[in-house]
Enzyme design. Structure first.
Site, PDB file in Angstrom:
ATOM      1  N   LYS A 265       0.802  -1.237   0.000  1.00  0.00           N
ATOM      2  CA  LYS A 265       0.000   0.000   0.000  1.00  0.00           C
ATOM      3  C   LYS A 265       0.833   1.284   0.000  1.00  0.00           C
ATOM      4  O   LYS A 265       0.356   2.343   0.401  1.00  0.00           O
ATOM      5  CB  LYS A 265      -0.999   0.053   1.171  1.00  0.00           C
TER       6      LYS A 265
ATOM      7  N   GLY B 278       2.542   2.320  -2.874  1.00  0.00           N
ATOM      8  CA  GLY B 278       2.771   2.804  -4.229  1.00  0.00           C
ATOM      9  C   GLY B 278       3.393   1.765  -5.155  1.00  0.00           C
ATOM     10  O   GLY B 278       3.914   2.098  -6.227  1.00  0.00           O
ATOM     11  N   THR B 279       3.286   0.500  -4.769  1.00  0.00           N
ATOM     12  CA  THR B 279       3.847  -0.605  -5.551  1.00  0.00           C
ATOM     13  C   THR B 279       3.343  -0.605  -6.996  1.00  0.00           C
ATOM     14  O   THR B 279       4.128  -0.710  -7.938  1.00  0.00           O
ATOM     15  CB  THR B 279       3.419  -1.956  -4.922  1.00  0.00           C
ATOM     16  N   THR B 280       2.020  -0.503  -7.134  1.00  0.00           N
ATOM     17  CA  THR B 280       1.409  -0.609  -8.455  1.00  0.00           C
ATOM     18  C   THR B 280       1.940   0.496  -9.368  1.00  0.00           C
ATOM     19  O   THR B 280       2.288   0.261 -10.538  1.00  0.00           O
ATOM     20  CB  THR B 280      -0.132  -0.474  -8.323  1.00  0.00           C
ATOM     21  N   TRP B 281       2.026   1.691  -8.833  1.00  0.00           N
ATOM     22  CA  TRP B 281       2.484   2.847  -9.603  1.00  0.00           C
ATOM     23  C   TRP B 281       3.956   2.682 -10.007  1.00  0.00           C
ATOM     24  O   TRP B 281       4.318   2.877 -11.173  1.00  0.00           O
ATOM     25  CB  TRP B 281       2.296   4.104  -8.752  1.00  0.00           C
TER      26      TRP B 281
ATOM     27  N   HIS C 200       7.444  -7.629  -1.902  1.00  0.00           N
ATOM     28  CA  HIS C 200       7.150  -6.925  -0.649  1.00  0.00           C
ATOM     29  C   HIS C 200       8.115  -7.369   0.444  1.00  0.00           C
ATOM     30  O   HIS C 200       8.027  -6.893   1.570  1.00  0.00           O
ATOM     31  CB  HIS C 200       5.722  -7.223  -0.182  1.00  0.00           C
TER      32      HIS C 200
ATOM     33  N   TYR D  40       6.569   8.055  -2.002  1.00  0.00           N
ATOM     34  CA  TYR D  40       5.301   8.212  -2.727  1.00  0.00           C
ATOM     35  C   TYR D  40       4.919   9.684  -2.854  1.00  0.00           C
ATOM     36  O   TYR D  40       4.535  10.150  -3.934  1.00  0.00           O
ATOM     37  CB  TYR D  40       4.219   7.428  -1.970  1.00  0.00           C
TER      38      TYR D  40
ATOM     39  N   GLY E  88      -5.336   7.754  -4.405  1.00  0.00           N
ATOM     40  CA  GLY E  88      -4.069   8.176  -4.996  1.00  0.00           C
ATOM     41  C   GLY E  88      -3.599   9.561  -4.590  1.00  0.00           C
ATOM     42  O   GLY E  88      -3.069  10.303  -5.420  1.00  0.00           O
TER      43      GLY E  88
HETATM   44  P1  A3P Z   1      -4.811   4.932  -1.632  1.00  0.00           P
HETATM   45  O1  A3P Z   1      -5.487   3.754  -1.028  1.00  0.00           O
HETATM   46  O2  A3P Z   1      -4.370   5.922  -0.592  1.00  0.00           O
HETATM   47  O3  A3P Z   1      -5.602   5.568  -2.709  1.00  0.00           O
HETATM   48  P2  A3P Z   1       0.024  -0.419  -3.634  1.00  0.00           P
HETATM   49  O4  A3P Z   1       0.108  -0.323  -5.109  1.00  0.00           O
HETATM   50  O5  A3P Z   1       1.351  -0.542  -2.966  1.00  0.00           O
HETATM   51  O6  A3P Z   1      -0.949  -1.459  -3.205  1.00  0.00           O
HETATM   52  O7  A3P Z   1      -0.521   0.987  -3.104  1.00  0.00           O
HETATM   53  C1  A3P Z   1      -1.838   1.367  -3.362  1.00  0.00           C
HETATM   54  C2  A3P Z   1      -1.954   2.854  -3.181  1.00  0.00           C
HETATM   55  O8  A3P Z   1      -1.328   3.502  -4.292  1.00  0.00           O
HETATM   56  C3  A3P Z   1      -3.404   3.285  -3.171  1.00  0.00           C
HETATM   57  O9  A3P Z   1      -3.461   4.417  -2.317  1.00  0.00           O
HETATM   58  C4  A3P Z   1      -3.623   3.627  -4.634  1.00  0.00           C
HETATM   59  O10 A3P Z   1      -4.704   4.486  -4.875  1.00  0.00           O
HETATM   60  C5  A3P Z   1      -2.307   4.300  -4.980  1.00  0.00           C
HETATM   61  N1  A3P Z   1      -2.008   4.272  -6.422  1.00  0.00           N
HETATM   62  C6  A3P Z   1      -2.177   3.234  -7.284  1.00  0.00           C
HETATM   63  N2  A3P Z   1      -1.812   3.595  -8.521  1.00  0.00           N
HETATM   64  C7  A3P Z   1      -1.404   4.875  -8.452  1.00  0.00           C
HETATM   65  C8  A3P Z   1      -0.913   5.819  -9.417  1.00  0.00           C
HETATM   66  N3  A3P Z   1      -0.784   5.491 -10.695  1.00  0.00           N
HETATM   67  N4  A3P Z   1      -0.579   7.057  -8.985  1.00  0.00           N
HETATM   68  C9  A3P Z   1      -0.707   7.404  -7.689  1.00  0.00           C
HETATM   69  N5  A3P Z   1      -1.173   6.566  -6.731  1.00  0.00           N
HETATM   70  C10 A3P Z   1      -1.514   5.316  -7.105  1.00  0.00           C
END
Ligand code: A3P
Length: 316
Positions: free
Chosen positions: A68, A70-73, A133, A214, A284
């Site tokens: 949680k 910013g992994t996905t980003w 992770h 992040y 985000g």
């Molecule tokens: P929020 O729940 O605060 O919105 P992870 O990818 O590590 O699981 O983290 C998820 C968090 O990153 C979520 O935060 C999600 O909305 C945010 N997130 C996912 N994609 C993003 C992007 N492209 N840019 C910015 N934040 C992003």
């Protein structure tokens, strides 16, 4: 109680069940304390396998993060940056337009869950891009490759984690997640030790570990994409800068864009984690904790984190 799994050939189930445990919300595997970290039970044998057999190549890149944060980003940005010659970010056929970012970057924990997965990883052409992770302690071989670590302000991480789990358990109180994080017993926690491990490594080996935040990525995504490209040995050329490639990558991977794509709106995380994939794209932003935490909770977590990270010289 042992915290190590010393015998290569012992039955992993017996060894895991001897480790201290902590509960998690129903539906998620409980946690086991291994080598100083609370890992999801299923991932303890994975950590052992990683410690014993991960053989990084010098041009490997591992995106590492606490969940949680910013992994996905960062997966998306790193993938788009490294693959930009084969897949121009502005191209209509870009893999990120039809796949979730996690499908573009193999997850070390999934690969090291079986010998077949390990063989798949070994067969991947260089340069490989992977995601984990796991704390750095679980990747002793991680010193032999490049690591891109992303951390996040811990209060926002807690709120994001709570919302994520609520997709499975709508009744889950924030207080439960908060207490688990404060006590350290949260998946891949304690969060401060996770962060400190990568932080220290980035100070010792700035060419080997890129430490991102992040909140700073939100403030200046283009600047960080340039930094990322330099770090992985693929700096943008003048021609690429002129052509706007950096901004194409930023736009492709932006929250507003990824959130609208079918691949990110439908389906679930994976068979073992039946959380809808759209949970990865909630809000985000930075600072959402103010909408959920009391000032007392905020102060308490701030104090714990400041205390734990003081020695490392790291602040949030
Ligand atoms: P929020 O729940 O605060 O919105 P992870 O990818 O590590 O699981 O983290 C998820 C968090 O990153 C979520 O935060 C999600 O909305 C945010 N997130 C996912 N994609 C993003 C992007 N492209 N840019 C910015 N934040 C992003």
């Amino acid at each position: 109680v042992p915290e190590q799994l010393p015998e290569e050939h012992a039955d992993p189930d017996d060894l895991v069940s001897a480790l201290p445990s902590a509960p998690r919300p129903k539906g998620l595997s409980s946690l086991r304390l291994y080598d100083g970290f609370w890992l999801p039970e299923w991932s303890v044998p994975v950590a052992v396998a990683l410690q014993r057999r991960f053989e990084p190549r010098p041009d490997d890149v591992v995106v590492a993060s606490f969940p949680k944060c910013g992994t996905t980003w960062v997966n998306a940005l790193t993938f788009a940056t490294m693959a930009r010659r084969a897949h121009p970010a502005a191209g209509a056929g870009h893999p990120l337009l039809r796949l979730n970012p996690h499908q573009c970057v193999p997850f070390l924990e999934a690969l090291f869950g079986s010998r077949r997965g390990e063989a798949r990883l070994a067969a991947l052409p260089s340069p490989r891009l992977m995601n984990t992770h796991m704390p750095l302690a679980m990747m002793p071989g991680g010193g032999g490759c490049k690591v891109v670590y992303v951390c996040r302000e811990p209060k926002d991480m807690v709120v994001s984690l709570w919302h994520f789990h609520r997709r499975l358990h709508p009744e889950l109180p924030l207080a439960d997640v908060f207490e688990a994080v404060c006590g350290g017993a949260v998946g891949y926690g304690p969060v401060w030790d996770h962060i400190a491990g990568y932080w220290s490594a980035s100070a010792a080996r700035p060419d080997g570990v890129l430490f991102l935040r992040y909140e700073e990525l939100l403030r200046d995504p283009a600047g960080h994409v340039r930094e990322l490209a330099r770090f992985v040995g693929l700096p943008f050329s003048g021609a690429e800068e002129d052509a706007g490639v950096v901004h194409d990558i930023v736009n492709l991977c932006s929250f507003g864009h990824l959130k609208t794509l079918e691949a990110n709106k439908t389906g679930h995380m994976n068979a073992g984690l039946p959380i809808p994939r759209d949970a990865l794209f909630r809000k985000g932003v930075a600072g959402d904790w103010v909408n959920h935490m009391t000032p007392e909770m905020a102060r308490r977590l701030d104090d714990i984190v400041a205390d734990k990270l003081h020695a490392a010289g790291l602040t949030f």
